[in-house]
Write a protein that holds these residues in place. Structure first.
Motif, short mmCIF file in Angstrom:
data_model
loop_
_atom_site.label_atom_id
_atom_site.label_comp_id
_atom_site.label_asym_id
_atom_site.label_seq_id
_atom_site.Cartn_x
_atom_site.Cartn_y
_atom_site.Cartn_z
N ASP A 28 -2.01 111.41 68.38
CA ASP A 28 -1.83 112.00 67.06
C ASP A 28 -2.09 110.92 66.01
O ASP A 28 -2.34 109.76 66.35
CB ASP A 28 -0.45 112.63 66.92
CG ASP A 28 0.71 111.66 67.09
OD1 ASP A 28 0.57 110.47 66.75
OD2 ASP A 28 1.78 112.10 67.56
N SER A 29 -2.03 111.28 64.77
CA SER A 29 -2.39 110.34 63.71
C SER A 29 -1.37 109.23 63.50
O SER A 29 -1.66 108.24 62.84
CB SER A 29 -2.63 111.08 62.39
OG SER A 29 -1.47 111.78 62.01
N GLY A 30 -0.18 109.37 64.10
CA GLY A 30 0.87 108.37 63.85
C GLY A 30 1.13 107.39 64.97
O GLY A 30 1.90 106.46 64.77
N GLU A 46 -5.37 115.97 57.57
CA GLU A 46 -4.31 116.58 58.36
C GLU A 46 -4.85 117.69 59.25
O GLU A 46 -5.46 118.65 58.76
CB GLU A 46 -3.22 117.15 57.44
CG GLU A 46 -2.07 117.75 58.19
CD GLU A 46 -0.98 118.26 57.28
OE1 GLU A 46 -0.16 119.07 57.77
OE2 GLU A 46 -0.93 117.87 56.10
N GLU A 124 -4.15 114.95 64.16
CA GLU A 124 -2.95 115.73 64.50
C GLU A 124 -1.74 115.21 63.73
O GLU A 124 -1.47 114.01 63.71
CB GLU A 124 -2.69 115.64 65.99
CG GLU A 124 -1.58 116.53 66.48
CD GLU A 124 -1.94 118.01 66.41
OE1 GLU A 124 -1.04 118.78 66.03
OE2 GLU A 124 -3.07 118.39 66.74
N TYR A 125 -1.01 116.14 63.11
CA TYR A 125 0.17 115.80 62.32
C TYR A 125 1.44 116.39 62.93
O TYR A 125 2.38 116.72 62.22
CB TYR A 125 0.03 116.35 60.89
CG TYR A 125 -0.53 115.38 59.88
CD1 TYR A 125 -1.57 114.53 60.18
CD2 TYR A 125 -0.01 115.35 58.59
CE1 TYR A 125 -2.09 113.67 59.23
CE2 TYR A 125 -0.54 114.49 57.63
CZ TYR A 125 -1.56 113.66 57.96
OH TYR A 125 -2.08 112.81 57.01
N THR A 126 1.49 116.55 64.24
CA THR A 126 2.71 117.03 64.88
C THR A 126 3.22 115.94 65.83
O THR A 126 2.43 115.17 66.36
CB THR A 126 2.50 118.35 65.66
OG1 THR A 126 1.57 118.13 66.72
CG2 THR A 126 1.99 119.44 64.74
#
Length: 139
Positions: A28-30, A46, A124-126
């Motif tokens: 994911d993006s984080g 997003e 991905e923002y989840t």
């Protein structure tokens, strides 16, 4: 021009260099990406591209024998967890193999990413939408 689903040159090249037991991460993006691991950054905005979109395309090209996910995804992101299980089931049917599914804590997952050959960052923002794909062999 390359014929096939996967046309992204960096991802295609990274997969072509994998040996048995080597890892690629779809993140994911984080997810923090270790400095020494190749970063393939696809994140545009997003949700673009989504974790599942990237996973499905990569699985069309890579032979996988094991997937590693964070235990937390079950509770914190049940939608992605269910999609992961469905995708794994479909992959097993298509490839006529049985994948090993390993669940580890998110902290252990992050440590495992340090051994990856590449990490593909999605939009991905989840939470916990991350997977390690451990390469198998085609014979």
């Amino acid at each position: 021009m390359k014929k096939g689903i996967l046309i992204h040159s960096e991802i295609s090249y990274a997969i072509s260099k994998l040996g048995h037991g080597d890892d690629i991460v779809i993140a994911d993006s984080g997810l923090p990406i270790p400095n020494k691991v190749q970063r393939i950054d696809l994140a545009l905005a997003e949700g673009i591209p989504s974790f599942m979109q990237v996973l499905n395309v990569v699985l069309s090209e890579q032979r996988v024998e094991e997937v590693i996910i964070a235990q937390e995804v079950k509770e914190r992101n049940p939608k992605v967890y269910e999609q992961l299980l469905e995708t794994v089931c479909n992959y097993e049917k298509t490839e006529q193999i049985k994948l090993k599914i390993t669940e580890v804590s998110h902290e252990v997952f992050k440590m495992e990413t340090q051994k990856a050959k590449a990490i593909i960052r999605t939009g991905e923002y989840t939470p916990y939408a991350n997977i390690i794909l451990r390469s198998g062999v085609v014979f």
